[in-house]
Enzyme design. Structure first.
Site, PDB file in Angstrom:
ATOM      1  N   LYS A   1       0.833  -1.220  -0.012  1.00  0.00           N
ATOM      2  CA  LYS A   1      -0.114   0.065   0.050  1.00  0.00           C
ATOM      3  C   LYS A   1       0.800   1.203   0.102  1.00  0.00           C
ATOM      4  O   LYS A   1       0.794   2.154  -0.831  1.00  0.00           O
ATOM      5  CB  LYS A   1      -0.939   0.113   1.204  1.00  0.00           C
ATOM      6  CG  LYS A   1      -1.922  -1.174   1.448  1.00  0.00           C
ATOM      7  CD  LYS A   1      -2.880  -0.856   2.542  1.00  0.00           C
ATOM      8  CE  LYS A   1      -2.191  -1.227   3.867  1.00  0.00           C
ATOM      9  NZ  LYS A   1      -1.877  -2.388   4.167  1.00  0.00           N
TER      10      LYS A   1
ATOM     11  N   ARG B   1      -9.555   1.205   8.638  1.00  0.00           N
ATOM     12  CA  ARG B   1      -9.118  -0.466   9.133  1.00  0.00           C
ATOM     13  C   ARG B   1     -10.424  -1.116   9.754  1.00  0.00           C
ATOM     14  O   ARG B   1      -9.897  -2.182   9.870  1.00  0.00           O
ATOM     15  CB  ARG B   1      -7.789  -0.261   9.717  1.00  0.00           C
ATOM     16  CG  ARG B   1      -6.506  -0.610   9.040  1.00  0.00           C
ATOM     17  CD  ARG B   1      -5.476  -0.434  10.028  1.00  0.00           C
ATOM     18  NE  ARG B   1      -4.390  -1.277   9.832  1.00  0.00           N
ATOM     19  CZ  ARG B   1      -3.352  -0.789   9.235  1.00  0.00           C
ATOM     20  NH1 ARG B   1      -3.466   0.523   8.817  1.00  0.00           N
ATOM     21  NH2 ARG B   1      -2.324  -1.625   9.026  1.00  0.00           N
TER      22      ARG B   1
ATOM     23  N   ARG C   1      11.678  -5.930   4.757  1.00  0.00           N
ATOM     24  CA  ARG C   1      11.340  -4.491   4.629  1.00  0.00           C
ATOM     25  C   ARG C   1      12.267  -3.648   5.531  1.00  0.00           C
ATOM     26  O   ARG C   1      12.388  -3.890   6.442  1.00  0.00           O
ATOM     27  CB  ARG C   1       9.841  -4.315   4.869  1.00  0.00           C
ATOM     28  CG  ARG C   1       9.613  -2.766   4.697  1.00  0.00           C
ATOM     29  CD  ARG C   1       8.037  -2.590   4.711  1.00  0.00           C
ATOM     30  NE  ARG C   1       7.319  -3.040   5.678  1.00  0.00           N
ATOM     31  CZ  ARG C   1       6.147  -2.596   5.955  1.00  0.00           C
ATOM     32  NH1 ARG C   1       5.296  -2.122   4.750  1.00  0.00           N
ATOM     33  NH2 ARG C   1       5.464  -2.798   6.831  1.00  0.00           N
TER      34      ARG C   1
ATOM     35  N   ARG D   1      11.115  -2.249  11.018  1.00  0.00           N
ATOM     36  CA  ARG D   1       9.965  -1.612  11.963  1.00  0.00           C
ATOM     37  C   ARG D   1       9.988  -2.931  13.172  1.00  0.00           C
ATOM     38  O   ARG D   1      10.066  -4.087  12.913  1.00  0.00           O
ATOM     39  CB  ARG D   1       8.481  -1.710  11.555  1.00  0.00           C
ATOM     40  CG  ARG D   1       8.593  -0.101  10.634  1.00  0.00           C
ATOM     41  CD  ARG D   1       7.218  -0.022   9.803  1.00  0.00           C
ATOM     42  NE  ARG D   1       6.075  -0.699  10.123  1.00  0.00           N
ATOM     43  CZ  ARG D   1       5.066  -0.599   9.466  1.00  0.00           C
ATOM     44  NH1 ARG D   1       5.036  -0.219   8.409  1.00  0.00           N
ATOM     45  NH2 ARG D   1       3.879  -1.214  10.231  1.00  0.00           N
TER      46      ARG D   1
ATOM     47  N   ARG E   1      -0.638  -9.404  12.883  1.00  0.00           N
ATOM     48  CA  ARG E   1      -1.315  -8.191  12.165  1.00  0.00           C
ATOM     49  C   ARG E   1      -1.927  -8.818  11.088  1.00  0.00           C
ATOM     50  O   ARG E   1      -3.076  -8.302  10.752  1.00  0.00           O
ATOM     51  CB  ARG E   1       0.048  -7.334  11.400  1.00  0.00           C
ATOM     52  CG  ARG E   1       0.641  -6.633  12.467  1.00  0.00           C
ATOM     53  CD  ARG E   1       1.761  -6.044  12.179  1.00  0.00           C
ATOM     54  NE  ARG E   1       1.842  -5.173  11.153  1.00  0.00           N
ATOM     55  CZ  ARG E   1       2.737  -4.971  10.266  1.00  0.00           C
ATOM     56  NH1 ARG E   1       3.992  -5.450  10.285  1.00  0.00           N
ATOM     57  NH2 ARG E   1       2.432  -3.920   9.238  1.00  0.00           N
TER      58      ARG E   1
HETATM   59  P1  AMP Z   1       0.734   0.645   8.874  1.00  0.00           P
HETATM   60  O1  AMP Z   1       1.888   1.527   8.742  1.00  0.00           O
HETATM   61  O2  AMP Z   1      -0.351   0.942   8.143  1.00  0.00           O
HETATM   62  O3  AMP Z   1       1.089  -0.907   8.643  1.00  0.00           O
HETATM   63  O4  AMP Z   1       0.285   0.605  10.368  1.00  0.00           O
HETATM   64  C1  AMP Z   1       1.292   0.186  11.557  1.00  0.00           C
HETATM   65  C2  AMP Z   1       0.480   0.129  12.717  1.00  0.00           C
HETATM   66  O5  AMP Z   1      -0.172   1.332  12.998  1.00  0.00           O
HETATM   67  C3  AMP Z   1      -0.834  -0.808  12.629  1.00  0.00           C
HETATM   68  O6  AMP Z   1      -0.440  -2.131  12.840  1.00  0.00           O
HETATM   69  C4  AMP Z   1      -1.605  -0.230  13.886  1.00  0.00           C
HETATM   70  O7  AMP Z   1      -1.187  -0.733  15.125  1.00  0.00           O
HETATM   71  C5  AMP Z   1      -1.584   1.188  13.521  1.00  0.00           C
HETATM   72  N1  AMP Z   1      -2.660   1.739  12.619  1.00  0.00           N
HETATM   73  C6  AMP Z   1      -2.172   2.161  11.345  1.00  0.00           C
HETATM   74  N2  AMP Z   1      -3.451   2.862  10.774  1.00  0.00           N
HETATM   75  C7  AMP Z   1      -4.187   2.332  11.606  1.00  0.00           C
HETATM   76  C8  AMP Z   1      -5.860   2.712  11.432  1.00  0.00           C
HETATM   77  N3  AMP Z   1      -6.406   3.271  10.611  1.00  0.00           N
HETATM   78  N4  AMP Z   1      -6.579   2.273  12.514  1.00  0.00           N
HETATM   79  C9  AMP Z   1      -5.888   1.546  13.612  1.00  0.00           C
HETATM   80  N5  AMP Z   1      -4.709   1.400  13.988  1.00  0.00           N
HETATM   81  C10 AMP Z   1      -3.770   1.859  12.771  1.00  0.00           C
END
Ligand code: AMP
Length: 213
Positions: free
Chosen positions: A13, A88, A127, A160, A171
């Site tokens: 994404k 989400r 990554r 990360r 996840r």
């Molecule tokens: P990402 O970089 O999009 O994979 O997000 C990393 C982490 O941030 C996720 O595993 C969640 O813990 C949190 N996170 C990001 N976006 C959201 C969202 N829209 N709702 C809830 N938690 C989020």
């Protein structure tokens, strides 16, 4: 153009949103990047969010909605945006609908990045992300020119915490339970286009471009 990119962690994404941003100059809104910025700056919000993020869980909806509402009211998102990692949950999607309605905006498309579990695990465990500008690399398929250094800003690349194998599995479960139902939600609104995200980033990007044209 108002787009949502949906897909499990590791679907690409962030990479696709960056490519779209470069091609069309549309703002890229990543709630994950926004949260990591808060964590880096050790804000109260960042401290709360970190506990959820480290466990691979979702950050509470009210925190996310507050951040998004602020973003959508900014001038540069008036003409369009690419949402990456948001919404989400069904509740976030419903609140987004309501917010957009109030701002007299409409979504154009939800791009569903379909990817196998095997690809996700392989991609995420290799990554690397820039500590400074959040650019994404991969130590096998998208190497930086200098090892562990960002090509764009010379920041240090890191893995990360939530890209470690034990968290990746959690996840993926969270995605299946809480986020995947959104595909049905947007299908009912006739907004979803499926794209094969097992391919190389550039190939997936070409598929997305075809859809947008
Ligand atoms: P990402 O970089 O999009 O994979 O997000 C990393 C982490 O941030 C996720 O595993 C969640 O813990 C949190 N996170 C990001 N976006 C959201 C969202 N829209 N709702 C809830 N938690 C989020």
């Amino acid at each position: 153009m108002r787009l949502i990119l949906i897909g499990p962690p590791g679907a690409g994404k962030g990479v696709q949103a960056n490519l779209l941003n470069k091609r069309f100059n549309i703002p890229h809104i990543s709630t994950g990047d926004m949260l990591r910025e808060e964590v880096k700056n050790k804000t109260e919000l960042g401290k709360t969010a970190k506990e959820f993020m480290d466990r691979g869980e979702l950050v509470p909806d009210d925190i996310i909605m507050m951040m998004i509402e602020k973003k959508l009211k900014e001038k540069d998102t008036k003409e369009g945006f690419i949402l990456d990692g948001f919404p989400r949950t069904i509740l976030q999607a419903e609140k987004l609908d309501w917010m957009l309605k109030n701002l007299t905006m409409m979504l154009d498309k939800v791009i569903n990045l379909e990817v196998s579990k095997k690809t996700v695990i392989r991609r995420l465990s290799t990554r690397r992300v820039c500590k400074n500008c959040q650019s994404i690399y991969n130590i096998i398929t998208m190497k930086p020119m200098k090892e562990n250094i960002c090509d764009k800003c010379s920041g240090i690349l890191y893995q990360r915490d939530d890209d470690k194998e034990e968290v990746i599995k959690d996840r993926l479960e969270v995605y299946k339970k809480q986020t995947a139902p959104l595909i049905e939600y947007y299908k009912r609104k006739n907004l979803v286009s499926d794209v094969n995200a097992n391919l190389e980033a550039e190939e997936t990007f070409s598929e997305i471009i075809k859809l947008l044209e």
